[in-house]
Write a protein that holds these residues in place. Structure first.
Motif, PDB file in Angstrom:
ATOM      1  N   TYR A  21       0.834  -1.209   0.000  1.00 20.04           N
ATOM      2  CA  TYR A  21       0.000   0.000   0.000  1.00 20.04           C
ATOM      3  C   TYR A  21       0.865   1.255   0.000  1.00 20.04           C
ATOM      4  CZ  TYR A  21      -3.729   3.217   0.861  1.00 20.04           C
ATOM      5  OH  TYR A  21      -4.606   4.258   0.710  1.00 20.04           O
ATOM      6  N   HIS A  22       1.880   1.250   0.859  1.00 17.97           N
ATOM      7  CA  HIS A  22       2.701   2.452   1.014  1.00 17.97           C
ATOM      8  C   HIS A  22       3.554   2.727  -0.216  1.00 17.97           C
ATOM      9  CE1 HIS A  22       5.110   5.566   2.895  1.00 17.97           C
ATOM     10  NE2 HIS A  22       6.192   4.936   2.480  1.00 17.97           N
ATOM     11  N   THR A  23       4.134   1.682  -0.776  1.00 24.68           N
ATOM     12  CA  THR A  23       5.058   1.913  -1.902  1.00 24.68           C
ATOM     13  C   THR A  23       4.341   1.965  -3.254  1.00 24.68           C
ATOM     14  OG1 THR A  23       5.429  -0.464  -2.160  1.00 24.68           O
ATOM     15  CG2 THR A  23       6.989   0.726  -0.745  1.00 24.68           C
ATOM     16  N   LYS A  24       3.088   1.478  -3.255  1.00 24.23           N
ATOM     17  CA  LYS A  24       2.340   1.353  -4.531  1.00 24.23           C
ATOM     18  C   LYS A  24       3.090   0.414  -5.486  1.00 24.23           C
ATOM     19  CE  LYS A  24      -0.661   4.493  -3.141  1.00 24.23           C
ATOM     20  NZ  LYS A  24      -0.668   4.098  -1.733  1.00 24.23           N
ATOM     21  N   ARG A  25       3.833  -0.526  -4.911  1.00 29.24           N
ATOM     22  CA  ARG A  25       4.516  -1.569  -5.691  1.00 29.24           C
ATOM     23  C   ARG A  25       3.946  -2.914  -5.246  1.00 29.24           C
ATOM     24  NH1 ARG A  25      10.881   0.110  -4.806  1.00 29.24           N
ATOM     25  NH2 ARG A  25      10.766   2.289  -5.478  1.00 29.24           N
ATOM     26  N   TYR A  26       4.106  -3.948  -6.061  1.00 28.83           N
ATOM     27  CA  TYR A  26       3.406  -5.188  -5.711  1.00 28.83           C
ATOM     28  C   TYR A  26       4.290  -6.422  -5.598  1.00 28.83           C
ATOM     29  CZ  TYR A  26       3.540  -5.136 -10.809  1.00 28.83           C
ATOM     30  OH  TYR A  26       3.978  -5.041 -12.091  1.00 28.83           O
ATOM     31  N   ASN A  27       5.584  -6.306  -5.784  1.00 29.49           N
ATOM     32  CA  ASN A  27       6.454  -7.487  -5.665  1.00 29.49           C
ATOM     33  C   ASN A  27       7.156  -7.527  -4.301  1.00 29.49           C
ATOM     34  OD1 ASN A  27       6.358  -8.676  -8.490  1.00 29.49           O
ATOM     35  ND2 ASN A  27       6.883  -6.538  -8.927  1.00 29.49           N
ATOM     36  N   ILE A  28       7.447  -8.749  -3.879  1.00 24.85           N
ATOM     37  CA  ILE A  28       8.116  -8.956  -2.583  1.00 24.85           C
ATOM     38  C   ILE A  28       9.279  -9.914  -2.797  1.00 24.85           C
ATOM     39  CG2 ILE A  28       7.843  -9.872  -0.224  1.00 24.85           C
ATOM     40  CD1 ILE A  28       5.938  -7.610  -0.482  1.00 24.85           C
ATOM     41  N   ILE A  29      10.387  -9.648  -2.125  1.00 26.49           N
ATOM     42  CA  ILE A  29      11.493 -10.616  -2.111  1.00 26.49           C
ATOM     43  C   ILE A  29      11.553 -11.241  -0.710  1.00 26.49           C
ATOM     44  CG2 ILE A  29      14.002 -10.922  -2.286  1.00 26.49           C
ATOM     45  CD1 ILE A  29      14.002  -8.659  -4.374  1.00 26.49           C
ATOM     46  N   ALA A  30      11.623 -12.562  -0.687  1.00 34.40           N
ATOM     47  CA  ALA A  30      11.742 -13.281   0.590  1.00 34.40           C
ATOM     48  C   ALA A  30      12.903 -14.276   0.457  1.00 34.40           C
ATOM     49  CB  ALA A  30      10.438 -13.999   0.912  1.00 34.40           C
ATOM     50  N   PHE A  31      13.077 -15.133   1.461  1.00 28.69           N
ATOM     51  CA  PHE A  31      14.262 -16.005   1.468  1.00 28.69           C
ATOM     52  C   PHE A  31      13.906 -17.482   1.530  1.00 28.69           C
ATOM     53  CE2 PHE A  31      15.740 -11.885   2.570  1.00 28.69           C
ATOM     54  CZ  PHE A  31      16.913 -11.794   1.829  1.00 28.69           C
ATOM     55  N   LEU A  32      14.725 -18.271   0.874  1.00 28.21           N
ATOM     56  CA  LEU A  32      14.568 -19.725   0.922  1.00 28.21           C
ATOM     57  C   LEU A  32      14.811 -20.199   2.356  1.00 28.21           C
ATOM     58  CD1 LEU A  32      16.476 -20.538  -2.378  1.00 28.21           C
ATOM     59  CD2 LEU A  32      14.010 -20.716  -1.979  1.00 28.21           C
ATOM     60  N   GLY A  33      13.993 -21.151   2.771  1.00 23.05           N
ATOM     61  CA  GLY A  33      14.133 -21.676   4.132  1.00 23.05           C
ATOM     62  C   GLY A  33      13.335 -20.879   5.150  1.00 23.05           C
ATOM     63  N   SER A  34      12.675 -19.811   4.694  1.00 25.90           N
ATOM     64  CA  SER A  34      11.977 -18.949   5.659  1.00 25.90           C
ATOM     65  C   SER A  34      10.620 -19.525   6.047  1.00 25.90           C
ATOM     66  CB  SER A  34      11.769 -17.570   5.053  1.00 25.90           C
ATOM     67  OG  SER A  34      10.904 -17.666   3.934  1.00 25.90           O
ATOM     68  N   PHE A  35      10.133 -19.090   7.176  1.00 28.36           N
ATOM     69  CA  PHE A  35       8.762 -19.409   7.582  1.00 28.36           C
ATOM     70  C   PHE A  35       8.104 -18.111   8.026  1.00 28.36           C
ATOM     71  CE2 PHE A  35       5.224 -20.702  10.160  1.00 28.36           C
ATOM     72  CZ  PHE A  35       4.714 -21.788   9.468  1.00 28.36           C
ATOM     73  N   HIS A  36       6.991 -17.780   7.372  1.00 31.23           N
ATOM     74  CA  HIS A  36       6.297 -16.535   7.715  1.00 31.23           C
ATOM     75  C   HIS A  36       4.833 -16.768   8.051  1.00 31.23           C
ATOM     76  CE1 HIS A  36       9.773 -14.129   6.625  1.00 31.23           C
ATOM     77  NE2 HIS A  36       9.867 -14.793   5.487  1.00 31.23           N
ATOM     78  N   GLY A  37       4.377 -18.031   8.006  1.00 30.50           N
ATOM     79  CA  GLY A  37       2.984 -18.307   8.335  1.00 30.50           C
ATOM     80  C   GLY A  37       2.315 -19.067   7.219  1.00 30.50           C
ATOM     81  N   ARG A  38       1.002 -19.330   7.412  1.00 26.53           N
ATOM     82  CA  ARG A  38       0.317 -20.274   6.532  1.00 26.53           C
ATOM     83  C   ARG A  38      -0.927 -19.709   5.875  1.00 26.53           C
ATOM     84  NH1 ARG A  38       1.947 -25.702   7.825  1.00 26.53           N
ATOM     85  NH2 ARG A  38       3.248 -25.810   9.672  1.00 26.53           N
ATOM     86  N   THR A  39      -1.283 -18.450   6.093  1.00 24.43           N
ATOM     87  CA  THR A  39      -2.362 -17.869   5.304  1.00 24.43           C
ATOM     88  C   THR A  39      -1.776 -17.522   3.935  1.00 24.43           C
ATOM     89  OG1 THR A  39      -1.893 -15.769   6.382  1.00 24.43           O
ATOM     90  CG2 THR A  39      -3.747 -17.046   7.244  1.00 24.43           C
ATOM     91  N   MET A  40      -2.628 -17.288   2.931  1.00 21.71           N
ATOM     92  CA  MET A  40      -2.120 -17.315   1.557  1.00 21.71           C
ATOM     93  C   MET A  40      -0.998 -16.305   1.276  1.00 21.71           C
ATOM     94  SD  MET A  40      -3.283 -19.888   0.189  1.00 21.71           S
ATOM     95  CE  MET A  40      -3.352 -19.966  -1.568  1.00 21.71           C
ATOM     96  N   GLY A  41      -1.090 -15.110   1.851  1.00 18.66           N
ATOM     97  CA  GLY A  41      -0.035 -14.119   1.595  1.00 18.66           C
ATOM     98  C   GLY A  41       1.279 -14.549   2.218  1.00 18.66           C
TER      99      GLY A  41
END
Ligand SMILES: Cc1ncc(COP(=O)(O)O)c(C=O)c1O
Length: 442
Positions: free
Chosen positions: A135-155
């Motif tokens: 919302y803040h950046t008005k951009r839509y891509n995200i970079i994350a990391f292999l091996g990460s865990f951020h939760g289980r809802t779709m986002g």
């Protein structure tokens, strides 16, 4: 309370009966490693339904920061529950939510004003962070990391890349997510030496992702765990987070830290990112924040949290009882528990490293404070993963009265309540030593 103290064989009759009922009625998606059925707890001791006492180095997956049923937290919960249970911070005002937002502002690893959004869980805190970044950046891509865990809802699941079983069957996931290697110096994912690990992992973002896959000015945020939790309690080198900060600032991306597991004093600092001398723009917290009451918060620089009314909210998020528990928890953390995590954590890490002399199956011991990982290998040179042995050690520890959990493919995490004493840490090391010895001998 004394632990371990085992009065029956495990599981005892009452535990076995409850597990049989659970098997018929509860979702089979849960991963129960061993048959522990809780009846009560105090500090770092858990009592099961058959009266067996266990020393708890799992803390309900790194949640019970102040120990089980800390009297001050329980009192805060009871006092608040007697006044009112719910009013929804989405539509109305109440003091516990404001108090917690003010407390978050005092402890946030961000210089300058911040604001806080409230959800109920870690995954919701991460969802809020992702949505806010977009919302803040008005951009839509995200970079994350292999091996990460951020939760289980779709986002957040779209960012999660720890175990394939967590993603399999749920696609397609949210588009616009790119994964980079995480700087794991024990097993550099791109075969580099520990000295170069951070720069090569970051080089993958700069020279591959941002060159071949997505334009930097279309990336809203890089989302990162300061210390990878579920992925194996991996501590990256300082340069990793420092370079990530430089990269995000350079391209107008936001740096989002997921402190759901590493935050709230667990690493001996209030937030793990403080070990790296870096400030995020947004950070997500949950687990330990309310000592076990459901709560997830997303805190951001005030100028970043600029979404207007109606853009994001949650009926239950920031429940007054959970907020009261969190305010009491933060008070205890600041008074002495963060310092205790640093001191007893250093003692426990040193003790776990000493076990390496005796047990060649321990390939690596790493961690900060009371967020400690032991990685098990069949051979220290080849680093072949000792997966079955790790599973067997978790089991053996349970049958000796010690609660631990696995992390990653072949590590064990020690994530006890931050109330752990040195004497309890010594007992944990003795039990772990015995469990490892038993498994390696067989
Ligand atoms: C780093 C991290 N982020 C997010 C989550 C998700 O939290 P929750 O299970 O409360 O949704 C977890 C849970 O283990 C976690 O470790």
């Amino acid at each position: 309370m004394e632990a371990p103290l085992l009065k029956t064989s495990l599981p005892g009759p009452k535990a076995a009966a409850l597990i049989a009922r659970d098997k018929k009625s509860v979702s089979p998606s849960y991963t129960r490693d061993y048959p522990l059925v809780m009846a009560g707890g105090e500090g770092a001791v858990v009592v099961d339904v058959d009266g067996n006492h266990f020393l708890d180095c799992a803390a309900g997956i790194a949640v019970n920061a102040t120990g089980h049923a800390h009297p001050e937290v329980v009192k805060a919960i009871v006092d608040q529950a007697q006044r009112y249970l719910h009013m929804s911070g989405t539509d109305f005002y109440y003091e516990p939510q404001v108090q917690l937002a003010e407390a978050m502002a005092e402890i946030a690893p961000i210089d300058g004003p911040v604001r806080t959004f409230f959800g109920n869980s870690g995954t919701e805190a991460v969802e809020a962070s992702i949505k806010l970044a977009k919302y803040h950046t008005k951009r839509y891509n995200i970079i994350a990391f292999l091996g990460s865990f951020h939760g289980r809802t779709m986002g957040s699941l779209s960012l999660t890349s720890s175990k394939i079983t967590q993603r399999k069957g749920f696609g397609p996931l949210v588009p616009g997510v790119f994964h980079a290697p995480y700087a794991n110096c024990y097993r550099c994912p791109i075969g580099s030496s520990p000295d170069n690990c951070a720069s090569e992992c970051l080089g993958f973002i700069e020279d591959q992702i941002l060159v071949h896959l997505v334009s930097p000015d279309e990336v809203a945020a890089i989302v990162v765990e300061p210390i990878q939790g579920e992925g194996g309690y991996v501590v990256p080198p300082e340069a990793f987070h420092q370079r990530l900060r430089g990269l995000t600032t350079k391209h107008g991306m936001l740096l989002v830290t997921d402190e759901v597991q590493s935050g709230m004093g667990r690493t001996g600092k209030m937030f793990a990112i403080e070990h790296f001398g870096v400030e995020p723009d947004i950070f997500a917290t949950a687990k330990g924040i309310a000592s076990g009451m459901p709560l997830g918060v997303c805190t951001a620089r005030a100028d970043v949290m600029d979404w207007p009314p109606g853009t994001h909210a949650s009926t239950f998020g920031g429940n007054p009882v959970s907020c009261a528990a969190a305010v009491a928890t933060i008070k205890l953390l600041r008074e002495h528990l963060v310092a205790n995590a640093a001191e007893v954590g250093a003692f426990l890490i040193e003790g776990a490293r000493a076990l390496m002399d005796k047990h060649p199956i321990i390939g690596d011991v790493r961690g900060k404070g009371l967020m400690i990982g032991l990685e098990f290998v069949k051979d220290r040179k080849t680093k072949e993963r000792a997966v079955d042995e790790r599973d067997a050690i978790v089991q053996a520890a349970f049958y000796k009265g010690l609660l631990v959990l696995g992390a990653g493919k072949n590590a064990i995490r020690l994530s006890p309540p931050l109330t752990l004493t040195k004497s309890q840490a010594t007992t944990a090391l003795q039990l772990l030593d015995a469990a490892i010895g038993e498994v390696t001998r067989s």
